[in-house]
Design a protein around this motif. Structure first.
Motif, PDB file in Angstrom:
ATOM      1  N   GLN A  40     -39.029 -86.254 -19.905  1.00  0.00           N
ATOM      2  CA  GLN A  40     -38.572 -85.436 -19.593  1.00  0.00           C
ATOM      3  C   GLN A  40     -37.562 -85.022 -20.991  1.00  0.00           C
ATOM      4  OE1 GLN A  40     -36.181 -85.797 -16.293  1.00  0.00           O
ATOM      5  NE2 GLN A  40     -37.729 -84.612 -14.658  1.00  0.00           N
ATOM      6  N   ARG A  41     -37.330 -86.315 -21.558  1.00  0.00           N
ATOM      7  CA  ARG A  41     -36.837 -85.991 -23.358  1.00  0.00           C
ATOM      8  C   ARG A  41     -37.548 -85.746 -24.385  1.00  0.00           C
ATOM      9  NH1 ARG A  41     -33.172 -91.744 -23.410  1.00  0.00           N
ATOM     10  NH2 ARG A  41     -31.444 -90.257 -21.971  1.00  0.00           N
ATOM     11  N   SER A  42     -38.579 -86.498 -24.004  1.00  0.00           N
ATOM     12  CA  SER A  42     -40.255 -85.413 -24.934  1.00  0.00           C
ATOM     13  C   SER A  42     -40.620 -83.385 -24.621  1.00  0.00           C
ATOM     14  CB  SER A  42     -41.455 -86.217 -25.344  1.00  0.00           C
ATOM     15  OG  SER A  42     -42.130 -86.362 -24.131  1.00  0.00           O
ATOM     16  N   GLN A  43     -39.806 -83.735 -23.493  1.00  0.00           N
ATOM     17  CA  GLN A  43     -40.749 -81.964 -23.174  1.00  0.00           C
ATOM     18  C   GLN A  43     -39.377 -81.421 -23.095  1.00  0.00           C
ATOM     19  OE1 GLN A  43     -41.339 -82.421 -18.221  1.00  0.00           O
ATOM     20  NE2 GLN A  43     -43.242 -82.350 -19.334  1.00  0.00           N
ATOM     21  N   THR A  44     -38.525 -81.479 -23.057  1.00  0.00           N
ATOM     22  CA  THR A  44     -37.231 -80.752 -24.011  1.00  0.00           C
ATOM     23  C   THR A  44     -37.626 -80.692 -25.185  1.00  0.00           C
ATOM     24  OG1 THR A  44     -35.976 -82.100 -21.705  1.00  0.00           O
ATOM     25  CG2 THR A  44     -34.213 -80.946 -23.407  1.00  0.00           C
ATOM     26  N   GLU A  45     -37.610 -81.140 -26.195  1.00  0.00           N
ATOM     27  CA  GLU A  45     -37.431 -81.872 -27.570  1.00  0.00           C
ATOM     28  C   GLU A  45     -38.513 -80.220 -28.073  1.00  0.00           C
ATOM     29  OE1 GLU A  45     -35.802 -82.720 -30.123  1.00  0.00           O
ATOM     30  OE2 GLU A  45     -34.401 -83.901 -27.874  1.00  0.00           O
ATOM     31  N   LYS A  46     -39.861 -80.367 -27.297  1.00  0.00           N
ATOM     32  CA  LYS A  46     -40.540 -80.246 -27.064  1.00  0.00           C
ATOM     33  C   LYS A  46     -40.199 -78.323 -26.812  1.00  0.00           C
ATOM     34  CE  LYS A  46     -45.191 -78.779 -25.375  1.00  0.00           C
ATOM     35  NZ  LYS A  46     -46.285 -79.098 -24.000  1.00  0.00           N
ATOM     36  N   TYR A  47     -40.058 -77.644 -25.505  1.00  0.00           N
ATOM     37  CA  TYR A  47     -39.372 -76.466 -25.898  1.00  0.00           C
ATOM     38  C   TYR A  47     -38.107 -76.372 -26.390  1.00  0.00           C
ATOM     39  CZ  TYR A  47     -41.905 -76.527 -21.345  1.00  0.00           C
ATOM     40  OH  TYR A  47     -43.388 -76.870 -20.380  1.00  0.00           O
ATOM     41  N   LYS A  48     -37.153 -77.316 -27.483  1.00  0.00           N
ATOM     42  CA  LYS A  48     -36.903 -76.641 -27.982  1.00  0.00           C
ATOM     43  C   LYS A  48     -37.415 -76.430 -29.349  1.00  0.00           C
ATOM     44  CE  LYS A  48     -32.640 -79.536 -27.537  1.00  0.00           C
ATOM     45  NZ  LYS A  48     -31.594 -80.937 -28.576  1.00  0.00           N
ATOM     46  N   SER A 108     -38.914 -73.180 -29.038  1.00  0.00           N
ATOM     47  CA  SER A 108     -37.871 -71.615 -28.379  1.00  0.00           C
ATOM     48  C   SER A 108     -37.201 -71.804 -29.696  1.00  0.00           C
ATOM     49  CB  SER A 108     -35.987 -72.440 -27.325  1.00  0.00           C
ATOM     50  OG  SER A 108     -35.378 -71.368 -27.582  1.00  0.00           O
TER      51      SER A 108
END
Length: 150
Positions: A117-125, A128
């Protein structure tokens, strides 16, 4: 262990009650024997007064045997109880170890999920931020085109 015991010990008909020896304490007697052993004595050097504190020589041989059989039976019952309790504790320990293993596996699984989930959050950041830059560029282009049209 109760199967191993002598049938004479299990029979309560010829056993003297604990009332026969008023001040008898198994723990005290064992402590006295251990002290004598630590001082270099041997168990056969103990006299009747160590085993039968208050009535020692007043008891006959048969009464002493009956009393010792009663003490042995009580001690065996206490041992059986302690062994049973030990087995229960072992079972409880096994259950707790199993639960701990399950919890550790669950923790590992959750840690992996958190990491993903952290890596996905970074990817979406990053996506964005790229979208915001693109939006700003398009806004500037719109403004430039509006100026050209005016």
């Amino acid at each position: 262990s109760s199967k191993i015991r002598n049938p004479e010990v299990q029979s309560a008909d010829d056993v003297a009650g604990l009332e026969d020896c008023i001040d008898f304490s198994l723990a005290k007697t064992i402590r006295k024997i251990e002290e004598k052993l630590e001082k270099g004595g041997s168990p056969d050097c103990l006299d009747n007064n160590d085993i039968f504190p208050s009535i020692g020589n007043e008891m006959g041989a048969e009464a002493q045997i009956r009393l010792l059989k009663a003490k042995l039976r009580v001690t065996q019952e206490e041992l059986d109880s302690v062994v049973c309790e030990c087995r229960k504790k072992d079972d409880e320990n096994q259950n707790l170890k199993s639960r701990l293993k399950d919890m550790e596996e669950e923790n590992t699984r959750l840690q992996r999920t958190i990491s993903m989930q952290r890596s996905q959050t970074e990817k979406y950041k990053m996506l964005s931020q790229e979208a915001n830059k693109k939006s700003e560029m398009l806004q500037q282009e719109v403004i430039a085109l509006e100026k050209v049209l005016q």
